[in-house]
Design an enzyme around this catalytic site. Structure first.
Site, PDB file in Angstrom:
ATOM      1  N   ASP A 122     -33.443 -37.112  57.969  1.00 39.95           N
ATOM      2  CA  ASP A 122     -35.103 -37.492  57.910  1.00 39.95           C
ATOM      3  C   ASP A 122     -35.495 -38.836  58.467  1.00 39.95           C
ATOM      4  O   ASP A 122     -35.059 -39.823  58.188  1.00 39.95           O
ATOM      5  CB  ASP A 122     -35.332 -37.710  56.218  1.00 39.95           C
ATOM      6  CG  ASP A 122     -34.836 -36.207  55.531  1.00 39.95           C
ATOM      7  OD1 ASP A 122     -35.916 -35.299  56.183  1.00 39.95           O
ATOM      8  OD2 ASP A 122     -34.284 -35.985  54.367  1.00 39.95           O
TER       9      ASP A 122
ATOM     10  N   ASP B  88     -37.285 -27.436  52.522  1.00 38.44           N
ATOM     11  CA  ASP B  88     -37.016 -28.746  52.357  1.00 38.44           C
ATOM     12  C   ASP B  88     -37.496 -29.544  51.186  1.00 38.44           C
ATOM     13  O   ASP B  88     -38.713 -29.569  51.052  1.00 38.44           O
ATOM     14  CB  ASP B  88     -37.192 -29.597  53.591  1.00 38.44           C
ATOM     15  CG  ASP B  88     -36.472 -30.986  53.743  1.00 38.44           C
ATOM     16  OD1 ASP B  88     -35.763 -31.106  52.938  1.00 38.44           O
ATOM     17  OD2 ASP B  88     -37.067 -31.774  54.474  1.00 38.44           O
TER      18      ASP B  88
HETATM   19  C1  DX5 Z   1     -38.089 -35.293  51.947  1.00 37.52           C
HETATM   20  C2  DX5 Z   1     -36.978 -34.933  53.010  1.00 37.52           C
HETATM   21  C3  DX5 Z   1     -35.924 -33.986  52.443  1.00 37.52           C
HETATM   22  C4  DX5 Z   1     -35.129 -34.664  51.227  1.00 37.52           C
HETATM   23  C5  DX5 Z   1     -34.543 -33.392  50.671  1.00 37.52           C
HETATM   24  O1  DX5 Z   1     -39.041 -36.031  52.688  1.00 37.52           O
HETATM   25  O2  DX5 Z   1     -37.679 -34.322  54.052  1.00 37.52           O
HETATM   26  O3  DX5 Z   1     -35.311 -33.673  53.600  1.00 37.52           O
HETATM   27  O4  DX5 Z   1     -34.401 -35.718  51.402  1.00 37.52           O
HETATM   28  O5  DX5 Z   1     -33.803 -34.145  49.148  1.00 37.52           O
HETATM   29  P1  DX5 Z   1     -33.695 -33.757  47.938  1.00 37.52           P
HETATM   30  O6  DX5 Z   1     -32.907 -32.222  47.934  1.00 37.52           O
HETATM   31  O7  DX5 Z   1     -33.315 -34.965  47.187  1.00 37.52           O
HETATM   32  O8  DX5 Z   1     -35.186 -33.056  47.577  1.00 37.52           O
HETATM   33 ZN    ZN Z   2     -36.142 -33.563  55.458  1.00 38.24          ZN
END
Ligand code: DX5
Ligand code: ZN
Length: 235
Positions: free
Chosen positions: A39, A185
């Site tokens: 990310d 996601d």
């Molecule tokens: C949010 C990110 C995600 C996040 C997912 O902006 O793009 O990739 O890290 O993590 P969890 O599983 O904690 O929602």
């Molecule tokens: Zn992400």
């Protein structure tokens, strides 16, 4: 019944321990993750800043499984080349922050990398109708981008269904068939993964559920089992 597609579980390192990133990535590999999800946040498109091109390149060199890079940055058009240079297997860009999205995706493809498009929760699936042929991966955000540990937005399952059926309809009339994987996601756990699988997606980025667990391999195993119960895809 399943449609032959495999469930792909990726690990998002957003909430990993950045001081021990090598070990954290190895943890994901050892647990059987299918890919690493990175990310990239610039403090502009989303409030936080994470890391940039150099870190992505480093992780790509270090990782034994595919790396997908999720760009949450304001100036996608001007930074796309430098992210292509990282060699990430898949680069995902947001329609909301890219002025010339076809052009950016074309640059990614011309460099033999896979193309991904991400849609914020409020962005309709119709925003990709005219560029379906150049998309390898469609990422449906099931949280507002910016933070890990948020709750899965339940209504996004309808959006997943819309995306899956839009692709089917497109192919009914197209002389050449196109396919993309639909990824999800945000907020993935054993309950939400079932709903997302039933709606038609087979690829997931898992962050908090993985890194907060004492037994991360079990987390991925249980998620695979849960998705299998939901039908449609293979593990
Ligand atoms: C949010 C990110 C995600 C996040 C997912 O902006 O793009 O990739 O890290 O993590 P969890 O599983 O904690 O929602
Ligand atoms: Zn992400």
């Amino acid at each position: 019944m399943h449609n032959g597609k495999k469930i792909n579980l990726g690990v998002s390192i957003l909430n990993a321990d950045y001081l021990n990133l090598g070990e954290e990535i190895k943890k994901a590999e050892d647990a059987g993750a299918d890919f690493i999800h990175l990310d990239v946040m610039d403090g502009n498109f989303v409030p936080e800043i994470t890391f940039g091109q150099m870190m992505v390149k480093n992780i790509k060199e270090h990782s034994s499984i595919p790396v997908q890079t999720h760009l949450m940055i304001q100036n996608t058009d001007s930074q796309i080349e430098s992210f292509i240079e990282t060699g990430s297997d898949l680069i995902i860009i947001h329609v909301e922050s890219c002025k010339h999205i076809y052009g950016c995706l074309k640059k990614i493809k011309d460099n033999n990398l896979k193309t991904g498009v991400a849609l914020n929760p409020a962005t309709p699936v119709s925003s990709i109708f005219n560029i379906i042929e150049i998309i390898d991966y469609l990422l449906i955000m099931t949280v507002e981008p910016g933070y890990g540990g948020q709750e899965f937005i339940g209504n996004m399952v309808y959006k997943i269904q819309k995306a899956a059926s839009a692709l089917e309809k497109y192919n009914e009339n197209a002389s050449r068939k196109f396919f993309f994987d639909i990824g999800v996601d945000g907020g993935i756990n054993e309950e939400t993964i079932k709903k997302a699988v039933m709606a038609g997606t087979n690829s997931f980025a898992v962050g908090t559920a993985f890194y907060r667990s004492q037994d991360p391999a079990k987390v991925l195993h249980d998620l695979r089992q849960a998705s299998l119960k939901a039908g449609q895809f293979t593990i």
